[in-house]
Design an enzyme around this catalytic site. Sequence first.
Site, PDB file in Angstrom:
ATOM      1  NE  ARG A   1      82.717 -37.593  17.561  1.00 43.29           N
ATOM      2  CZ  ARG A   1      83.244 -38.426  18.451  1.00 43.29           C
ATOM      3  NH1 ARG A   1      82.907 -38.344  19.714  1.00 43.29           N
ATOM      4  NH2 ARG A   1      84.099 -39.348  18.076  1.00 43.29           N
TER       5      ARG A   1
ATOM      6  CE  LYS B   1      98.052 -48.588  27.168  1.00 41.92           C
ATOM      7  NZ  LYS B   1      96.757 -49.088  27.612  1.00 41.92           N
TER       8      LYS B   1
ATOM      9  N   GLY C   1      91.001 -40.226  17.785  1.00 44.17           N
ATOM     10  CA  GLY C   1      90.552 -39.140  18.655  1.00 44.17           C
ATOM     11  C   GLY C   1      91.613 -38.080  18.894  1.00 44.17           C
TER      12      GLY C   1
ATOM     13  N   GLY D   1      87.836 -44.732  17.327  1.00 45.01           N
ATOM     14  CA  GLY D   1      87.913 -46.193  17.301  1.00 45.01           C
ATOM     15  C   GLY D   1      87.310 -46.783  16.032  1.00 45.01           C
TER      16      GLY D   1
END
Length: 407
Positions: free
Chosen positions: A48, A210, A364, A387
Amino acid sequence: MLENPFEYYPGGGRITRFDEVDFKSKRVFLRVDFNVPMKDGKITDDTRIQSVVPTIKELQEKGATVVCASHFGRPKGKVDPKYTLEPVAERLGELLSADVLFADDSVGNAVIRQGKELRTGSVMVLENLRFHKGEEENSETFATQLSQVADIYVNDAFGACHRAHASIDKLPRLFKIKVAGRLLEKEIAAMSQIMFKPHRPMVAVLGGAKVSDKVKVIESLMIKSSKILIGGAMSYTFLRALNVSVGSSRVEADKINLAKKLLERAKESKCELVLPLDHVCGASFDKPGEPLVSLNAHILDNSMALDIGPKTVELFKNSLEGAETIFWNGPMGVFEKPPFDKGTNEMAKFIGEHKAQTKVVGGGDSVAAVKKAGLEDGFTHVSTGGGAALEMIEGVKMPGLEALKKV
Ligand code: ADP
Ligand code: MG
């Protein structure tokens, strides 16, 4: 690549481009995402930081002084030395081969003075924005304090654009000149291309924890892709929806009906949802013991599927044949725990070597898996935003981009 990366963003044509701005002798507030993984005060992955170096260098070359600001971890609005950005400032100095000044706060008279004294081309890093409650509360007062250190606002924090925090939302609105940085341009262009101008056929590979996290992503991809391959924990809710007994594998009981609906809807959209045929199972998540390969019909009652099996890997590879765009999000298994990383690694390698024109990985954990396998170079784009990348796929408006629009 798209000529104007913001062309497809809702109202995005009205975002000022980096190339349009004269940065000479200007002080730039550069919002970056320096939320890097750290262990015992050492940065374990500096991607990053590296990814905004081109923006910083370009600003230096154009005669600006650069004030970098970021959040880091969750210090909850209080000063906590565990979450200082000082090691990040040091690392940035190494990457730029230059002195980088570190300010021990993000607001206040001392910081403003330090900012004013900066010589052209020099770089300063502010202390963690989240040491102040105002950041996450999107406080106007905090934004006003932040604004005093610079003349121009540049957002290059793609990974934070989906959050309406002060430095992302309120702050840019206080500047006459607010601009998208080079990394933001690159990220938006890559994600927009997939969603609006993909080379077809497009195949999505989804996995991870999920179904509930990814419903909107699945719905959105369904319309654009010819196939979606589903692995990871998420696949067990889908298999349960098809009455496959999955032992003690992770199932979201309250999402089984939703999975049924998604399977139906995929059929209507002429998108094939491809589910695993076999699995590598363990006794439990924490103590998996000896891995055991089971076909769908034979997962033992007390056994938990922790990775896709070899037949599924073959099936998924065959399903990717002829794809011109591949989008990947979510690991195929518990990749943190070898040998349950095998399915994920094999898919990473296969996609890395695949001849599709566009290959993008976002998320991620999936990006971490690709990096762990050393396969970043095989992808046309590795997103720095977890996200945020998924929200781009969902097609929702993002606070960080909304706030950059010309009014
Ligand atoms: P991403 O961050 O790429 O979007 P997610 O956060 O959705 O991915 O999911 C990653 C997590 O899912 C990992 O921690 C991984 O261990 C877990 N996971 C994947 N497959 C399984 C499985 N079969 N059982 C339990 N957890 C799994
Ligand atoms: Mg994750």
